[in-house]
Write a protein that holds these residues in place. Structure first.
Motif, PDB file in Angstrom:
ATOM      1  N   ARG A 106       0.835  -1.199   0.000  1.00  0.00           N
ATOM      2  CA  ARG A 106       0.000   0.000   0.000  1.00  0.00           C
ATOM      3  C   ARG A 106       0.876   1.258   0.000  1.00  0.00           C
ATOM      4  O   ARG A 106       0.614   2.221  -0.736  1.00  0.00           O
ATOM      5  N   GLN A 107       1.913   1.246   0.806  1.00  0.00           N
ATOM      6  CA  GLN A 107       2.820   2.395   0.855  1.00  0.00           C
ATOM      7  C   GLN A 107       3.499   2.618  -0.493  1.00  0.00           C
ATOM      8  O   GLN A 107       3.609   3.753  -0.972  1.00  0.00           O
ATOM      9  N   GLN A 108       3.951   1.532  -1.110  1.00  0.00           N
ATOM     10  CA  GLN A 108       4.631   1.648  -2.404  1.00  0.00           C
ATOM     11  C   GLN A 108       3.664   2.096  -3.489  1.00  0.00           C
ATOM     12  O   GLN A 108       4.005   2.925  -4.334  1.00  0.00           O
ATOM     13  N   PHE A 109       2.443   1.557  -3.474  1.00  0.00           N
ATOM     14  CA  PHE A 109       1.465   1.947  -4.487  1.00  0.00           C
ATOM     15  C   PHE A 109       1.058   3.407  -4.320  1.00  0.00           C
ATOM     16  O   PHE A 109       0.951   4.159  -5.305  1.00  0.00           O
ATOM     17  N   ASN A 110       0.829   3.842  -3.097  1.00  0.00           N
ATOM     18  CA  ASN A 110       0.402   5.221  -2.852  1.00  0.00           C
ATOM     19  C   ASN A 110       1.479   6.241  -3.197  1.00  0.00           C
ATOM     20  O   ASN A 110       1.177   7.416  -3.401  1.00  0.00           O
ATOM     21  N   ALA A 111       2.723   5.792  -3.261  1.00  0.00           N
ATOM     22  CA  ALA A 111       3.813   6.702  -3.619  1.00  0.00           C
ATOM     23  C   ALA A 111       3.945   6.893  -5.122  1.00  0.00           C
ATOM     24  O   ALA A 111       4.697   7.768  -5.570  1.00  0.00           O
ATOM     25  N   LEU A 112       3.194   6.122  -5.922  1.00  0.00           N
ATOM     26  CA  LEU A 112       3.292   6.219  -7.375  1.00  0.00           C
ATOM     27  C   LEU A 112       2.485   7.399  -7.896  1.00  0.00           C
ATOM     28  O   LEU A 112       1.449   7.753  -7.324  1.00  0.00           O
ATOM     29  N   PRO A 113       2.910   7.991  -9.015  1.00  0.00           N
ATOM     30  CA  PRO A 113       2.068   8.999  -9.664  1.00  0.00           C
ATOM     31  C   PRO A 113       0.809   8.352 -10.232  1.00  0.00           C
ATOM     32  O   PRO A 113       0.779   7.146 -10.509  1.00  0.00           O
ATOM     33  N   ALA A 114      -0.214   9.136 -10.411  1.00  0.00           N
ATOM     34  CA  ALA A 114      -1.534   8.613 -10.805  1.00  0.00           C
ATOM     35  C   ALA A 114      -1.516   7.709 -12.035  1.00  0.00           C
ATOM     36  O   ALA A 114      -2.227   6.695 -12.048  1.00  0.00           O
ATOM     37  N   PRO A 115      -0.760   8.005 -13.109  1.00  0.00           N
ATOM     38  CA  PRO A 115      -0.842   7.116 -14.286  1.00  0.00           C
ATOM     39  C   PRO A 115      -0.118   5.789 -14.112  1.00  0.00           C
ATOM     40  O   PRO A 115      -0.304   4.879 -14.915  1.00  0.00           O
ATOM     41  N   ALA A 116       0.721   5.672 -13.083  1.00  0.00           N
ATOM     42  CA  ALA A 116       1.586   4.503 -12.967  1.00  0.00           C
ATOM     43  C   ALA A 116       0.789   3.251 -12.630  1.00  0.00           C
ATOM     44  O   ALA A 116      -0.267   3.299 -11.997  1.00  0.00           O
ATOM     45  N   ARG A 117       1.314   2.120 -13.059  1.00  0.00           N
ATOM     46  CA  ARG A 117       0.734   0.818 -12.757  1.00  0.00           C
ATOM     47  C   ARG A 117       1.740   0.020 -11.943  1.00  0.00           C
ATOM     48  O   ARG A 117       2.945   0.181 -12.080  1.00  0.00           O
ATOM     49  N   MET A 118       1.226  -0.857 -11.104  1.00  0.00           N
ATOM     50  CA  MET A 118       2.084  -1.718 -10.295  1.00  0.00           C
ATOM     51  C   MET A 118       1.698  -3.170 -10.508  1.00  0.00           C
ATOM     52  O   MET A 118       0.528  -3.539 -10.394  1.00  0.00           O
ATOM     53  N   LEU A 119       2.680  -3.993 -10.853  1.00  0.00           N
ATOM     54  CA  LEU A 119       2.513  -5.440 -10.904  1.00  0.00           C
ATOM     55  C   LEU A 119       3.093  -6.030  -9.630  1.00  0.00           C
ATOM     56  O   LEU A 119       4.131  -5.567  -9.148  1.00  0.00           O
ATOM     57  N   VAL A 120       2.441  -7.052  -9.101  1.00  0.00           N
ATOM     58  CA  VAL A 120       2.912  -7.715  -7.893  1.00  0.00           C
ATOM     59  C   VAL A 120       2.967  -9.207  -8.165  1.00  0.00           C
ATOM     60  O   VAL A 120       1.963  -9.811  -8.563  1.00  0.00           O
ATOM     61  N   LEU A 121       4.133  -9.801  -7.956  1.00  0.00           N
ATOM     62  CA  LEU A 121       4.284 -11.249  -8.080  1.00  0.00           C
ATOM     63  C   LEU A 121       4.335 -11.835  -6.677  1.00  0.00           C
ATOM     64  O   LEU A 121       5.165 -11.414  -5.854  1.00  0.00           O
ATOM     65  N   THR A 122       3.468 -12.789  -6.398  1.00  0.00           N
ATOM     66  CA  THR A 122       3.381 -13.337  -5.054  1.00  0.00           C
ATOM     67  C   THR A 122       2.880 -14.775  -5.122  1.00  0.00           C
ATOM     68  O   THR A 122       2.443 -15.249  -6.173  1.00  0.00           O
ATOM     69  N   GLY A 123       2.945 -15.469  -4.014  1.00  0.00           N
ATOM     70  CA  GLY A 123       2.392 -16.812  -3.952  1.00  0.00           C
ATOM     71  C   GLY A 123       0.885 -16.787  -4.129  1.00  0.00           C
ATOM     72  O   GLY A 123       0.218 -15.801  -3.789  1.00  0.00           O
ATOM     73  N   ASN A 124       0.322 -17.872  -4.650  1.00  0.00           N
ATOM     74  CA  ASN A 124      -1.090 -17.826  -5.023  1.00  0.00           C
ATOM     75  C   ASN A 124      -2.035 -17.662  -3.843  1.00  0.00           C
ATOM     76  O   ASN A 124      -3.146 -17.140  -4.022  1.00  0.00           O
ATOM     77  N   VAL A 125      -1.648 -18.030  -2.639  1.00  0.00           N
ATOM     78  CA  VAL A 125      -2.514 -17.789  -1.482  1.00  0.00           C
ATOM     79  C   VAL A 125      -2.493 -16.304  -1.114  1.00  0.00           C
ATOM     80  O   VAL A 125      -3.538 -15.722  -0.799  1.00  0.00           O
ATOM     81  N   HIS A 126      -1.316 -15.684  -1.143  1.00  0.00           N
ATOM     82  CA  HIS A 126      -1.230 -14.247  -0.838  1.00  0.00           C
ATOM     83  C   HIS A 126      -2.070 -13.422  -1.805  1.00  0.00           C
ATOM     84  O   HIS A 126      -2.548 -12.341  -1.453  1.00  0.00           O
ATOM     85  N   ALA A 127      -2.247 -13.900  -3.019  1.00  0.00           N
ATOM     86  CA  ALA A 127      -2.989 -13.151  -4.040  1.00  0.00           C
ATOM     87  C   ALA A 127      -4.496 -13.241  -3.887  1.00  0.00           C
ATOM     88  O   ALA A 127      -5.231 -12.542  -4.582  1.00  0.00           O
ATOM     89  N   MET A 128      -4.973 -14.045  -2.989  1.00  0.00           N
ATOM     90  CA  MET A 128      -6.415 -14.269  -2.858  1.00  0.00           C
ATOM     91  C   MET A 128      -7.124 -13.056  -2.260  1.00  0.00           C
ATOM     92  O   MET A 128      -6.614 -12.401  -1.351  1.00  0.00           O
ATOM     93  N   ARG A 129      -8.302 -12.800  -2.767  1.00  0.00           N
ATOM     94  CA  ARG A 129      -9.133 -11.699  -2.272  1.00  0.00           C
ATOM     95  C   ARG A 129      -9.867 -12.070  -0.989  1.00  0.00           C
ATOM     96  O   ARG A 129     -10.313 -11.185  -0.250  1.00  0.00           O
ATOM     97  N   SER A 130     -10.020 -13.357  -0.737  1.00  0.00           N
ATOM     98  CA  SER A 130     -10.686 -13.841   0.471  1.00  0.00           C
ATOM     99  C   SER A 130      -9.973 -15.101   0.937  1.00  0.00           C
ATOM    100  O   SER A 130      -9.295 -15.764   0.137  1.00  0.00           O
ATOM    101  N   PRO A 131     -10.076 -15.447   2.209  1.00  0.00           N
ATOM    102  CA  PRO A 131      -9.325 -16.601   2.726  1.00  0.00           C
ATOM    103  C   PRO A 131      -9.773 -17.902   2.069  1.00  0.00           C
ATOM    104  O   PRO A 131     -10.949 -18.060   1.718  1.00  0.00           O
ATOM    105  N   PRO A 132      -8.851 -18.848   1.887  1.00  0.00           N
ATOM    106  CA  PRO A 132      -9.244 -20.158   1.361  1.00  0.00           C
ATOM    107  C   PRO A 132     -10.143 -20.877   2.353  1.00  0.00           C
ATOM    108  O   PRO A 132     -10.089 -20.641   3.559  1.00  0.00           O
TER     109      PRO A 132
END
Length: 273
Positions: free
Chosen positions: A168-194
């Motif tokens: 969140r800190q890294q994303f909020n520091a970006l200028p508005a047009p910028a995009r952020m890709l995040v590579l993570t384990g598939n459980v960390h990427a989940m929107r809700s708990p398994p």
């Protein structure tokens, strides 16, 4: 494979004195699917099986696509934040032998034999080199770790919450047009708990970030192997699948926004022989 990416991969393979095999067909096609499906979302989280040769190539392809037309793009890797100074220094370097050696001298990269969880490999080093090559071409790209330090106290929920805070800190520091890709384990990427999560595991990393323009992608494959540390660390086989189209979900309690299938995955190469 794109000429610039193959050149970068071959250069990065010199970090460890070995050649890198050509990637499986289909990385370009999977990258195109993700770009189309993610649309205007500025925070694209890729949930992977750690320790493959193909996923770093896919991420490098996505970084190239997203950084066209001088659009700023940042990549978050599941590395300790203590690696960020070295990562930034390498991206500013000319990629020579001294720079390559300096990048992989930290304890994180010096894990011996098979005792690693797939986040540290020659393929991941090749991804970092691919970003340096893009930057040398004038692209506005960067890379940073967002993980806690190896061996930090606390359970998985504490770690996921901390990683989300760092992102969140890294994303909020970006200028508005910028995009952020995040590579993570598939459980960390989940929107809700398994569904089989232990009671003490409250929320995965991405679940803390749903107020951001987040798009969660589960990276699957039709066949192949990945690397996992499940007593002991070893290659695990994926169940073979017939050809499949991406599965998009809009349910309120969905685990991912989309599941995509790469043609195949193979185990990456250890940084230490």
């Amino acid at each position: 494979m794109k000429r610039w990416l193959w050149t970068a991969v071959m250069a990065a393979s010199m970090m460890c004195g070995t050649a890198v095999a050509a990637p499986a067909d289909g990385v370009d096609g999977t990258a195109a699917q993700i770009v189309t499906l993610a649309g205007d979302h500025r925070l694209v989280v890729l949930g992977e099986y750690h320790g493959t040769a193909e996923t770093p190539l896919l991420v490098a392809d996505l970084m190239e696509r997203y950084s066209r037309d001088n659009v700023p793009v940042r990549l978050g890797l599941e590395l300790p934040m203590s690696e960020n100074v070295a990562l930034a220094r390498y991206l500013r370097s000319n990629g020579d032998a001294a720079a390559r050696q300096a990048l992989r001298t930290s304890p994180f990269w010096r894990v011996k034999n098979d005792q690693h969880d797939g986040r540290r490999s020659r393929d991941m080093l090749a991804l970092i080199e691919a970003l340096r090559a893009l930057r040398a071409q004038g692209r506005d790209v960067g890379v940073a770790g967002y993980d806690v330090e190896t061996g930090s106290a606390g359970g998985s929920d504490i770690r996921d919450a901390a990683m989300a805070t760092h992102l969140r800190q890294q994303f909020n520091a970006l200028p508005a047009p910028a995009r952020m890709l995040v590579l993570t384990g598939n459980v960390h990427a989940m929107r809700s708990p398994p569904s089989d999560a232990p009671p003490e595991f409250q929320r995965p990393m991405s679940a803390y970030l749903l107020d951001l323009p987040l798009y969660s992608v589960r990276l699957e494959a039709l066949r192949g192997h990945f690397w996992a540390c499940i007593s002991p660390c070893r290659a695990l086989k994926l169940a073979d699948q017939p050809p499949r189209e991406p599965i998009v979900s809009t349910d309120a309690d969905r685990s991912y926004d989309v599941v995509v299938w790469m043609p195949s995955l193979s185990v990456g190469t250890l940084t230490d022989r």
